[in-house]
Design a protein around this motif. Structure first.
Motif, PDB file in Angstrom:
ATOM      1  N   ILE A   1      -7.913 -10.321   5.584  1.00 55.57           N
ATOM      2  CA  ILE A   1      -6.838  -9.329   5.569  1.00 55.57           C
ATOM      3  C   ILE A   1      -5.796  -9.708   4.520  1.00 55.57           C
ATOM      4  CG2 ILE A   1      -4.935  -8.345   6.903  1.00 55.57           C
ATOM      5  CD1 ILE A   1      -6.718  -8.701   9.410  1.00 55.57           C
ATOM      6  N   TYR A   2      -5.415 -10.956   4.508  1.00 54.93           N
ATOM      7  CA  TYR A   2      -4.410 -11.435   3.548  1.00 54.93           C
ATOM      8  C   TYR A   2      -4.878 -11.226   2.108  1.00 54.93           C
ATOM      9  CZ  TYR A   2      -1.310 -14.681   1.093  1.00 54.93           C
ATOM     10  OH  TYR A   2      -0.406 -15.237   0.223  1.00 54.93           O
ATOM     11  N   ASP A   3      -6.095 -11.622   1.826  1.00 54.82           N
ATOM     12  CA  ASP A   3      -6.636 -11.490   0.476  1.00 54.82           C
ATOM     13  C   ASP A   3      -6.852 -10.024   0.111  1.00 54.82           C
ATOM     14  OD1 ASP A   3      -7.831 -12.531  -1.979  1.00 54.82           O
ATOM     15  OD2 ASP A   3      -9.746 -11.895  -1.138  1.00 54.82           O
ATOM     16  N   GLY A   4      -7.387  -9.253   1.043  1.00 49.02           N
ATOM     17  CA  GLY A   4      -7.664  -7.849   0.769  1.00 49.02           C
ATOM     18  C   GLY A   4      -6.408  -7.047   0.505  1.00 49.02           C
ATOM     19  N   LEU A   5      -5.359  -7.282   1.290  1.00 48.06           N
ATOM     20  CA  LEU A   5      -4.123  -6.537   1.092  1.00 48.06           C
ATOM     21  C   LEU A   5      -3.358  -7.026  -0.133  1.00 48.06           C
ATOM     22  CD1 LEU A   5      -2.860  -5.950   4.744  1.00 48.06           C
ATOM     23  CD2 LEU A   5      -4.306  -4.526   3.290  1.00 48.06           C
ATOM     24  N   SER A   6      -3.543  -8.281  -0.488  1.00 44.70           N
ATOM     25  CA  SER A   6      -2.959  -8.782  -1.747  1.00 44.70           C
ATOM     26  C   SER A   6      -3.610  -8.092  -2.933  1.00 44.70           C
ATOM     27  CB  SER A   6      -3.153 -10.301  -1.849  1.00 44.70           C
ATOM     28  OG  SER A   6      -2.448 -10.974  -0.827  1.00 44.70           O
ATOM     29  N   LEU A   7      -4.934  -7.935  -2.877  1.00 41.38           N
ATOM     30  CA  LEU A   7      -5.658  -7.226  -3.926  1.00 41.38           C
ATOM     31  C   LEU A   7      -5.213  -5.773  -3.998  1.00 41.38           C
ATOM     32  CD1 LEU A   7      -7.975  -6.860  -6.002  1.00 41.38           C
ATOM     33  CD2 LEU A   7      -9.504  -6.439  -4.064  1.00 41.38           C
ATOM     34  N   LEU A   8      -5.059  -5.157  -2.852  1.00 39.78           N
ATOM     35  CA  LEU A   8      -4.636  -3.759  -2.792  1.00 39.78           C
ATOM     36  C   LEU A   8      -3.263  -3.590  -3.441  1.00 39.78           C
ATOM     37  CD1 LEU A   8      -5.810  -1.144  -1.610  1.00 39.78           C
ATOM     38  CD2 LEU A   8      -4.458  -1.573   0.450  1.00 39.78           C
ATOM     39  N   THR A   9      -2.345  -4.484  -3.139  1.00 38.63           N
ATOM     40  CA  THR A   9      -1.002  -4.429  -3.702  1.00 38.63           C
ATOM     41  C   THR A   9      -1.033  -4.557  -5.217  1.00 38.63           C
ATOM     42  OG1 THR A   9      -0.078  -5.392  -1.682  1.00 38.63           O
ATOM     43  CG2 THR A   9       1.286  -5.492  -3.657  1.00 38.63           C
ATOM     44  N   ALA A  10      -1.862  -5.494  -5.718  1.00 42.22           N
ATOM     45  CA  ALA A  10      -1.947  -5.713  -7.167  1.00 42.22           C
ATOM     46  C   ALA A  10      -2.591  -4.528  -7.873  1.00 42.22           C
ATOM     47  CB  ALA A  10      -2.739  -6.987  -7.448  1.00 42.22           C
ATOM     48  N   LEU A  11      -3.579  -3.931  -7.259  1.00 41.57           N
ATOM     49  CA  LEU A  11      -4.330  -2.852  -7.904  1.00 41.57           C
ATOM     50  C   LEU A  11      -3.554  -1.544  -7.922  1.00 41.57           C
ATOM     51  CD1 LEU A  11      -7.015  -2.025  -9.206  1.00 41.57           C
ATOM     52  CD2 LEU A  11      -7.874  -1.484  -6.935  1.00 41.57           C
ATOM     53  N   LEU A  12      -2.838  -1.252  -6.855  1.00 46.22           N
ATOM     54  CA  LEU A  12      -2.149   0.032  -6.766  1.00 46.22           C
ATOM     55  C   LEU A  12      -0.807   0.047  -7.507  1.00 46.22           C
ATOM     56  CD1 LEU A  12      -2.870   1.052  -3.066  1.00 46.22           C
ATOM     57  CD2 LEU A  12      -4.190   1.536  -5.133  1.00 46.22           C
ATOM     58  N   VAL A  13      -0.302  -1.116  -7.846  1.00 50.41           N
ATOM     59  CA  VAL A  13       0.910  -1.304  -8.669  1.00 50.41           C
ATOM     60  C   VAL A  13       2.158  -0.693  -8.021  1.00 50.41           C
ATOM     61  CG1 VAL A  13       1.961  -1.062 -10.948  1.00 50.41           C
ATOM     62  CG2 VAL A  13      -0.528  -1.327 -10.750  1.00 50.41           C
ATOM     63  N   ASN A  14       2.299   0.611  -8.057  1.00 52.30           N
ATOM     64  CA  ASN A  14       3.533   1.259  -7.597  1.00 52.30           C
ATOM     65  C   ASN A  14       3.460   1.764  -6.166  1.00 52.30           C
ATOM     66  OD1 ASN A  14       4.889   0.922 -10.105  1.00 52.30           O
ATOM     67  ND2 ASN A  14       3.748   2.667 -10.933  1.00 52.30           N
ATOM     68  N   VAL A  15       2.443   1.360  -5.451  1.00 53.27           N
ATOM     69  CA  VAL A  15       2.276   1.777  -4.058  1.00 53.27           C
ATOM     70  C   VAL A  15       2.408   0.550  -3.158  1.00 53.27           C
ATOM     71  CG1 VAL A  15       0.718   2.770  -2.357  1.00 53.27           C
ATOM     72  CG2 VAL A  15       0.773   3.693  -4.680  1.00 53.27           C
ATOM     73  N   ASP A  16       3.248   0.655  -2.146  1.00 55.24           N
ATOM     74  CA  ASP A  16       3.426  -0.440  -1.197  1.00 55.24           C
ATOM     75  C   ASP A  16       2.598  -0.153   0.055  1.00 55.24           C
ATOM     76  OD1 ASP A  16       4.196  -2.481   0.432  1.00 55.24           O
ATOM     77  OD2 ASP A  16       6.284  -1.816   0.669  1.00 55.24           O
ATOM     78  N   PRO A  17       1.463  -0.846   0.229  1.00 60.24           N
ATOM     79  CA  PRO A  17       0.617  -0.577   1.401  1.00 60.24           C
ATOM     80  C   PRO A  17       1.282  -0.977   2.717  1.00 60.24           C
ATOM     81  CG  PRO A  17      -0.180  -2.495   0.223  1.00 60.24           C
ATOM     82  CD  PRO A  17       0.892  -1.890  -0.630  1.00 60.24           C
ATOM     83  N   PHE A  18       2.370  -1.764   2.642  1.00 60.31           N
ATOM     84  CA  PHE A  18       3.039  -2.219   3.855  1.00 60.31           C
ATOM     85  C   PHE A  18       4.168  -1.290   4.289  1.00 60.31           C
ATOM     86  CE2 PHE A  18       1.395  -6.051   1.745  1.00 60.31           C
ATOM     87  CZ  PHE A  18       0.566  -6.524   2.744  1.00 60.31           C
ATOM     88  N   GLU A  19       4.450  -0.273   3.501  1.00 63.30           N
ATOM     89  CA  GLU A  19       5.547   0.637   3.831  1.00 63.30           C
ATOM     90  C   GLU A  19       5.281   1.316   5.180  1.00 63.30           C
ATOM     91  OE1 GLU A  19       7.971   4.483   1.992  1.00 63.30           O
ATOM     92  OE2 GLU A  19       6.289   3.600   0.883  1.00 63.30           O
ATOM     93  N   GLY A  20       6.235   1.164   6.095  1.00 65.61           N
ATOM     94  CA  GLY A  20       6.094   1.752   7.413  1.00 65.61           C
ATOM     95  C   GLY A  20       5.094   1.057   8.304  1.00 65.61           C
TER      96      GLY A  20
END
Length: 210
Positions: A162-181
């Motif tokens: 989960i930690y690695d996957g969401l870190s990758l998601l954050t880096a790839l999406l750039v301007n999108v915060d997957p943790f918002e809300g």
């Protein structure tokens, strides 16, 4: 003592989860990072001509990143306390594999085409990403109301995935915060990132975008 070497490129990518497992387990390993030129010379001699690979005791060379991560987790007590916990860990592993293969690889492949990339990101964020993140929150909440780890009372491969996957998601999406809300996911990310061995590795590993 078993000697490990992880061979990959100079990036986190498909090897980072394996590195995180070994760091969490306090196991020393050789972190071999190949340049494109080095890879071209060694590709023919690699299983399936792909990276990452794990070399065990200088002789056994194993490929497939998820298989390597699971093996290292099993060897170091990070695969859950029983088969049901291992199943829950596998479930999360497969979810991230699905997300990468179905969604993220498409975004990565057009990273230099801003217009096309933005379209794919918008579609992903408005649909599949919500489904995947909601699923992760559900599974985390099922164990100690989400205030601990994915399974049991300690860190496992599932938490690192989960930690690695969401870190990758954050880096790839750039301007999108997957943790918002999603405070539960954010707290879990912070909890795993605060594990001393993980925090030290993240602060000292080579700095790469992905």
């Amino acid at each position: 003592m078993v000697q490990y070497k992880i061979t990959y490129f100079d990036s986190r990518g498909g090897a980072e989860l394996c590195r995180l497992v070994l760091k969490a387990a306090k196991v020393d390993f050789v972190d071999e990072r190949l340049t494109g030129e080095e890879w071209a010379k060694r590709k023919e001699g690699m299983p399936l001509q792909a990276l990452p690979v794990l070399t065990i005791d200088g002789s056994q060379v194993i490929c497939q990143s998820a298989a390597i991560a699971r093996y290292l987790a099993k060897e170091n007590g990070l695969m859950g306390a029983n088969n049901l916990e291992a199943l829950r860990i596998d479930e999360v592993m497969e979810m991230f594999s699905e997300m990468v293969q179905r969604e993220l690889i498409k975004i990565y492949m057009v990273k230099d085409n801003e217009e096309e990339r933005n379209k794919l990101v918008k579609t992903f964020v408005e649909g599949p990403m919500k489904k995947y993140l909601t699923f992760l929150e559900m599974r985390l909440k099922e164990n100690k109301d989400g205030k601990g780890f994915l399974v049991g009372d300690k860190l496992s491969l599932g938490d690192l995935a989960i930690y690695d996957g969401l870190s990758l998601l954050t880096a790839l999406l750039v301007n999108v915060d997957p943790f918002e809300g999603r405070s539960l996911l954010k707290e879990h990310q912070s909890r795993v990132g605060s594990v001393p061995e993980i925090a030290e590795w993240v602060s000292t590993r080579p700095k790469t975008k992905f």
